[in-house]
Motif scaffolding. Structure first.
Motif, short mmCIF file in Angstrom:
data_model
loop_
_atom_site.label_atom_id
_atom_site.label_comp_id
_atom_site.label_asym_id
_atom_site.label_seq_id
_atom_site.Cartn_x
_atom_site.Cartn_y
_atom_site.Cartn_z
N ARG A 104 7.06 30.35 11.46
CA ARG A 104 8.50 30.10 11.38
C ARG A 104 9.29 31.15 12.14
NH1 ARG A 104 7.12 28.21 6.08
NH2 ARG A 104 7.25 30.34 5.25
N ASP A 109 11.70 30.59 15.43
CA ASP A 109 13.08 31.05 15.54
C ASP A 109 13.29 31.86 16.82
OD1 ASP A 109 13.92 29.86 13.24
OD2 ASP A 109 13.62 31.62 11.97
N LYS A 111 18.96 28.94 19.98
CA LYS A 111 19.41 29.94 19.03
C LYS A 111 19.50 31.31 19.68
CE LYS A 111 17.39 27.58 15.03
NZ LYS A 111 16.36 27.65 13.97
N ALA A 123 20.35 29.88 12.19
CA ALA A 123 20.78 29.05 11.06
C ALA A 123 20.18 29.57 9.77
CB ALA A 123 20.38 27.60 11.30
N MET A 124 20.96 29.51 8.69
CA MET A 124 20.50 29.91 7.37
C MET A 124 20.16 28.67 6.54
SD MET A 124 20.74 33.21 7.57
CE MET A 124 20.64 33.76 5.87
N HIS A 125 19.08 28.76 5.78
CA HIS A 125 18.65 27.66 4.93
C HIS A 125 18.75 28.11 3.46
CE1 HIS A 125 17.17 25.61 8.52
NE2 HIS A 125 16.57 26.74 8.86
N TRP A 126 19.84 27.72 2.83
CA TRP A 126 20.11 28.18 1.47
C TRP A 126 19.35 27.33 0.46
CZ3 TRP A 126 22.63 32.67 1.34
CH2 TRP A 126 23.42 33.00 2.45
N GLU A 127 18.79 28.02 -0.54
CA GLU A 127 18.05 27.33 -1.60
C GLU A 127 17.93 28.27 -2.80
OE1 GLU A 127 13.90 26.72 -0.81
OE2 GLU A 127 13.90 28.27 0.76
N ASP A 166 18.35 32.52 1.43
CA ASP A 166 17.42 31.98 2.42
C ASP A 166 16.07 32.66 2.18
OD1 ASP A 166 15.85 31.84 4.89
OD2 ASP A 166 17.64 30.95 5.80
N GLN A 211 13.16 32.69 3.71
CA GLN A 211 12.48 33.35 4.82
C GLN A 211 13.19 34.66 5.21
OE1 GLN A 211 12.12 30.92 8.33
NE2 GLN A 211 11.18 32.56 9.54
#
Length: 325
Positions: A254, A258, A264, A271-275, A316, A318
């Motif tokens: 990953r 990126d 990018k 980009a941020m992947h919120w969870e 995020d 990661q």
């Protein structure tokens, strides 16, 4: 005041009277008896001369206005303009040329072009080159354009220029010199260099993408097979180690994706992947990752969790792992 005067008199033909008439502005002095045809002819001639004089004055005025307009135009344009004689010396320079070269117009007049122009950063123009250029202009070769040369500023530094050479001819069509129009293209050259560097960077990342991803995918497949332990010949610690290899390999994949994502990289953002991320799972992951490294160095690796921490974090996953590692 511009109307011609003809004195007509019946007085004696005394030259003193005739002289006074001319002193008063007369263009002719006639005595009676008159011949009407002669008088009309003289009037027509003088009127024609007066009209021609007015036309000449108007033409001179227009010439002066055109000259003033041309001088204003030459002074207002941003490009440098140099007029060269047949020997390649500067006979005219506009203020823009002086500003670009760091010299007064009077200082430029009489200078040979070879003292200012460089064919390369370490190669000033010489007489043979100038002779060829002048000869081409004399042969009506038309305009010559170039954006690969440099001019030397009075401060001794060089700057890249784009210039056009055009021949000058007199009214009889004889070649009399050359006009050189130039502009500083330093900013354009810098922009082109940045674009070229960006192109090389993109090509490098595109090429290295395959070199990194291909072996990593092979490692991930092998780690997955080991973690599955389909043959049943691995113990618990070996299966756990295979799982760590697989998880870390996925994180690395990953991260590589990126880095190698050109859009990018060039946009300067990620980009941020919120969870919702379980803190306990995150700590177990850290424990499994670093315990083998600590054991290899005969160290004790311990992870503790404060009792006041919430069960989950909204983040995020990661990016948080990258920080903790």
């Amino acid at each position: 005041q511009h109307v011609p005067i003809i004195f007509v008199t019946a007085a004696d033909k005394d030259q003193s009277f005739e002289g006074k008439g001319y002193d008063l502005g007369a263009v002719d002095y006639l005595f009676k008896p008159l011949q009407p045809s002669v008088l009309l002819s003289k009037v027509q001639v003088f009127l024609q001369l007066a009209r021609q004089q007015q036309q000449l004055q108007q033409s001179l005025l227009e010439v002066h206005q055109l000259r003033d307009n041309n001088e204003l135009l030459l002074r207002s344009v941003g490009e440098g303009i140099l007029s060269l004689d047949l020997s390649g010396r500067i006979s005219f320079a506009n203020p823009a040329a002086g500003g670009l070269l760091g010299l007064d117009v009077s200082q430029l007049t009489g200078l040979p072009l070879t003292e200012l122009l460089y064919l390369a950063e370490q190669q000033p123009a010489d007489e043979p080159w100038l002779t060829v250029i002048v000869s081409q202009q004399d042969d009506n070769a038309g305009c010559i354009s170039c954006d690969q040369h440099w001019f030397r500023h009075a401060g001794r530094h060089l700057f890249p220029v784009e210039y056009t050479l055009s021949p000058l001819h007199d009214q009889d069509g004889h070649f009399t010199g050359t006009v050189l129009v130039f502009q500083d293209i330093s900013e354009r050259k810098e922009r082109e260099a940045l674009e070229l560097a960006s192109k090389y960077k993109s090509a490098f990342l595109a090429n290295i993408s395959h070199e990194l991803r291909t072996p990593l995918h092979s490692l991930l497949i092998l780690a997955k097979q080991l973690a599955a332990n389909n043959e049943g010949n691995l113990n618990h610690d070996q299966i756990k180690a295979a799982g760590v290899i697989q998880r870390e390999g996925l994180d690395l994949l990953r991260l590589i994706n990126d880095i190698l994502d050109l859009s990018k990289v060039e946009a300067g953002k990620m980009a941020m992947h919120w969870e919702a991320v379980s803190i306990a799972d995150m700590l177990r992951h850290l424990q499994s990752q670093f315990s083998p490294l600590a054991a290899e160095k005969q160290l004790v690796f311990t992870v503790t969790q404060d009792a006041d921490l919430p069960e989950r974090l909204h983040t995020d996953r990661q990016r948080l792992q990258q920080i903790l590692k």
